[in-house]
Scaffold this motif. Structure first.
Motif, PDB file in Angstrom:
ATOM      1  N   ASN A 134      -0.075   2.461   5.591  1.00 23.29           N
ATOM      2  CA  ASN A 134       0.929   2.586   4.545  1.00 23.29           C
ATOM      3  C   ASN A 134       1.946   1.452   4.618  1.00 23.29           C
ATOM      4  N   ILE A 152       0.857  -1.186   0.000  1.00 22.69           N
ATOM      5  CA  ILE A 152       0.000   0.000   0.000  1.00 22.69           C
ATOM      6  C   ILE A 152       0.894   1.237   0.000  1.00 22.69           C
ATOM      7  N   ASP A 159      -8.473   5.512   2.849  1.00 20.98           N
ATOM      8  CA  ASP A 159      -7.614   6.320   3.711  1.00 20.98           C
ATOM      9  C   ASP A 159      -7.280   5.618   5.023  1.00 20.98           C
ATOM     10  N   THR A 205      -4.200   7.062  -1.947  1.00 23.65           N
ATOM     11  CA  THR A 205      -3.811   5.666  -1.748  1.00 23.65           C
ATOM     12  C   THR A 205      -3.738   4.931  -3.092  1.00 23.65           C
ATOM     13  N   ARG A 239       1.173   5.721  -0.668  1.00 23.24           N
ATOM     14  CA  ARG A 239       0.503   7.024  -0.725  1.00 23.24           C
ATOM     15  C   ARG A 239       1.484   8.068  -1.221  1.00 23.24           C
TER      16      ARG A 239
END
Length: 323
Positions: A315, A36, A311, A237, A38
């Protein structure tokens, strides 16, 4: 007969065991592991100073323009004081150039003009008498030369004061006024520069963001360009996967897929947005790469369909792409 039955049972057992082993050795297709991600953002300083106050903590969500920290910059305060003094001096010089001579200065020049005019008239009349006497040979050439020298000196002084008075009445030369104006603008620019540097003591959030790390504590020195805050932008994301060239044909740009999030046991609807070749083997994020080293490796960038709903995802957590 019993031995025959025993042999048949053993034969069947071995057959079942072989089938079981053969079933276990069959490769099971597994999904592609990814991470993941961002979009990150870094907040740096423009001027050096010590951290006087931190207004946020790690994990806080801030809005654009929020004050994150305040720096102590005593050198800038001193520069502002110097620039303010330079502006006042330059403004006075320019005002004097615009106004020209004062009333008292004009009176002094007029009095000097009148006095030198009287001296010039007296010298002119005296020289006229001496000139007439010299024509009649009543005085020597020496006396005539002395009278002429006094007359010419008086006339030169009078001409000089006439020009000086005319210049005072007409004002200061345009060149002097432009020079004074330039000095004033230069001092004003220096003051503005110091004020801008003073405003940089307030570290503001450049955008809506989530604070991930804070690099400095109160009292520590921040140098120009030093990264004080690191964070992530909201609603950015995406998922990163890596595939070798032997398998890259199994995914296509703009394809609708599903990404599984193991730690939440949830599935996210997503879309493949980009496929690009990676330059280095170290960029691979798959946990168990199964391909030849000479193969090219590609990054598959996947974005969730409902970005705002992702959201909450952590991360760099692992996700799985099943295709």
């Amino acid at each position: 007969m019993q031995n025959l039955q025993t042999m048949n049972i053993k034969t069947v057992s071995f057959a079942l065991l072989a089938a079981a082993l053969s079933s276990c050795s069959t490769p099971v297709e597994k999904g592609i592991e990814g991470k993941i991600k961002r979009d990150a953002i870094t907040v740096t300083t423009k001027v050096p100073g010590r951290v006087a106050k931190l207004w946020v903590s790690e994990g806080d969500r801030v809005k654009q323009g929020d004050t994150l920290a305040v720096l102590d910059i005593p050198e800038v305060d001193a520069k502002i004081a110097q620039a303010q003094g330079a502006v006042r001096a330059a403004s006075a010089q320019y005002e004097m150039a615009e106004r020209g001579a004062t009333a008292n200065q004009l009176k002094q020049l007029q009095a000097k003009h009148d006095a030198l005019k009287e001296q010039y008239e007296f010298a002119r009349k005296s020289f006229s008498r001496v000139e007439a006497m010299f024509a009649d040979s009543l005085i020597s050439p020496q006396s005539y030369d002395e009278a002429m020298a006094k007359f010419q000196g008086a006339r030169a002084q009078y001409d000089a004061v006439v020009a000086e008075l005319a210049e005072a009445k007409s004002g200061v030369r345009i060149e002097n006024r432009l020079m004074a104006l330039g000095q004033q603008e230069r001092a004003t620019g220096a003051l503005r520069e110091a004020e801008v540097a003073s405003d940089e003591r307030y570290i503001l959030a450049p955008a809506d963001m989530t604070i991930e790390t804070i690099s400095l504590h109160v009292g520590e020195l921040a140098t120009p360009g030093y990264s004080i805050f690191n964070g992530y932008l909201p609603h950015t994301t995406w998922f990163r996967f890596t595939l070798p060239e032997s398998e890259i044909g199994r995914v296509q740009p703009d394809a609708q897929i599903r990404v599984f999030v193991p730690y939440l046991d949830e599935t996210v609807e997503a879309k493949i947005t980009a496929i690009k070749q990676l330059a280095r083997y170290a960029d691979v994020s798959t946990a168990y790469p199964d391909y030849q080293l000479e193969e090219a490796v590609y990054e598959v960038k996947v974005r969730p369909v409902q970005v705002a709903e992702t959201d909450k995802l952590l991360n760099n957590a692992t996700v799985i792409l099943n295709y």
